[in-house]
Design a protein around this motif. Structure first.
Motif, PDB file in Angstrom:
ATOM      1  N   TYR A   1       0.836  -1.201   0.000  1.00  0.00           N
ATOM      2  CA  TYR A   1       0.000   0.000   0.000  1.00  0.00           C
ATOM      3  C   TYR A   1       0.871   1.251   0.000  1.00  0.00           C
ATOM      4  O   TYR A   1       0.624   2.182  -0.765  1.00  0.00           O
TER       5      TYR A   1
ATOM      6  N   LEU B   1      -5.874   1.208  -4.938  1.00  0.00           N
ATOM      7  CA  LEU B   1      -7.141   0.698  -4.395  1.00  0.00           C
ATOM      8  C   LEU B   1      -7.051  -0.786  -4.075  1.00  0.00           C
ATOM      9  O   LEU B   1      -7.522  -1.244  -3.036  1.00  0.00           O
ATOM     10  N   GLN B   2      -6.442  -1.547  -4.972  1.00  0.00           N
ATOM     11  CA  GLN B   2      -6.283  -2.978  -4.723  1.00  0.00           C
ATOM     12  C   GLN B   2      -5.441  -3.222  -3.479  1.00  0.00           C
ATOM     13  O   GLN B   2      -5.758  -4.076  -2.651  1.00  0.00           O
TER      14      GLN B   2
ATOM     15  N   LYS C   1      -5.046  -1.207  -0.956  1.00  0.00           N
ATOM     16  CA  LYS C   1      -5.803  -0.769   0.222  1.00  0.00           C
ATOM     17  C   LYS C   1      -6.727  -1.877   0.702  1.00  0.00           C
ATOM     18  O   LYS C   1      -6.732  -2.232   1.883  1.00  0.00           O
ATOM     19  N   TYR C   2      -7.508  -2.436  -0.205  1.00  0.00           N
ATOM     20  CA  TYR C   2      -8.470  -3.452   0.198  1.00  0.00           C
ATOM     21  C   TYR C   2      -7.794  -4.784   0.536  1.00  0.00           C
ATOM     22  O   TYR C   2      -8.296  -5.534   1.366  1.00  0.00           O
ATOM     23  N   GLU C   3      -6.669  -5.050  -0.065  1.00  0.00           N
ATOM     24  CA  GLU C   3      -5.929  -6.249   0.332  1.00  0.00           C
ATOM     25  C   GLU C   3      -5.423  -6.102   1.771  1.00  0.00           C
ATOM     26  O   GLU C   3      -5.503  -7.042   2.558  1.00  0.00           O
TER      27      GLU C   3
ATOM     28  N   ILE D   1      -6.765  -4.239   4.130  1.00  0.00           N
ATOM     29  CA  ILE D   1      -7.922  -4.335   5.027  1.00  0.00           C
ATOM     30  C   ILE D   1      -8.307  -5.794   5.237  1.00  0.00           C
ATOM     31  O   ILE D   1      -8.581  -6.223   6.364  1.00  0.00           O
ATOM     32  N   MET D   2      -8.313  -6.568   4.158  1.00  0.00           N
ATOM     33  CA  MET D   2      -8.663  -7.978   4.272  1.00  0.00           C
ATOM     34  C   MET D   2      -7.646  -8.725   5.138  1.00  0.00           C
ATOM     35  O   MET D   2      -8.011  -9.490   6.034  1.00  0.00           O
TER      36      MET D   2
ATOM     37  N   TRP E   1     -14.668  -1.196   8.734  1.00  0.00           N
ATOM     38  CA  TRP E   1     -13.551  -0.648   7.955  1.00  0.00           C
ATOM     39  C   TRP E   1     -13.865  -0.600   6.476  1.00  0.00           C
ATOM     40  O   TRP E   1     -13.193   0.056   5.704  1.00  0.00           O
ATOM     41  N   PHE E   2     -14.888  -1.326   6.068  1.00  0.00           N
ATOM     42  CA  PHE E   2     -15.210  -1.404   4.656  1.00  0.00           C
ATOM     43  C   PHE E   2     -16.190  -0.309   4.279  1.00  0.00           C
ATOM     44  O   PHE E   2     -17.174  -0.080   4.964  1.00  0.00           O
TER      45      PHE E   2
ATOM     46  N   PRO F   1     -17.156   0.283  -2.119  1.00  0.00           N
ATOM     47  CA  PRO F   1     -15.945   0.413  -2.936  1.00  0.00           C
ATOM     48  C   PRO F   1     -16.052   1.428  -4.058  1.00  0.00           C
ATOM     49  O   PRO F   1     -15.079   2.084  -4.375  1.00  0.00           O
TER      50      PRO F   1
ATOM     51  N   ASP G   1     -14.812   4.965  -3.293  1.00  0.00           N
ATOM     52  CA  ASP G   1     -13.361   5.140  -3.363  1.00  0.00           C
ATOM     53  C   ASP G   1     -12.899   5.234  -4.809  1.00  0.00           C
ATOM     54  O   ASP G   1     -12.019   6.020  -5.129  1.00  0.00           O
TER      55      ASP G   1
END
Length: 146
Positions: free
Chosen positions: A56, A102-103, A105-107, A109-110, A127-128, A131, A134
């Protein structure tokens, strides 16, 4: 009247005791294996979360670099020193960088949620965010979706 004395039953009892001991040892061994696998999974989850965070951060730097490159090419295009193809390549590179951000960021978070799960915390969706918000914000798209 008859009397039944189990003289040879002692071997059956010894075999049952031996089988029970082996079953207990096998269960203890399986428990130890499961604990080691869980430790390994938790350690891997920590590594994955750290890697996702570093990805990130590098994606953020990549976006900044590509935005600066885009501004430079746009200035060159304004004075006639660049072609439209150069401009389009800069736009594409900037959009790819933003998409990767973006990818990443969400990776992260996961991965963080998985790590929290292993630490005994419930998985929450606080946290989500939606999408597409964003996506619109990052790509500077003003479509009116809130």
């Amino acid at each position: 009247m008859s009397l039944n004395i189990p003289i040879f039953n002692s071997r059956q009892a010894k075999n049952k005791v031996r089988t029970s001991r082996i079953s207990k040892q096998r269960a203890e061994y399986n428990l130890l294996l499961a604990q080691k696998q869980l430790d390994k999974d938790v350690q891997q989850s920590v590594i994955d979360a750290r890697t996702a965070l570093q990805k990130y951060y590098s994606s953020e730097a990549n976006v900044e670099t590509n935005e600066e490159s885009f501004r430079y090419v746009q200035q060159k295009l304004d004075v006639g020193a660049a072609t439209y193809v150069d401009y389009q390549i800069a736009v594409d590179n900037m959009m790819k960088a933003k998409s990767q951000l973006l990818q990443a960021k969400y990776e992260y978070i996961m991965r963080k949620q998985i790590l929290n799960f292993y630490m005994g915390e419930p998985i929450t969706l606080k946290w989500f965010h939606f999408p597409m918000q964003d996506v619109f914000r990052v790509f500077n798209l003003n479509i009116g979706i809130v």
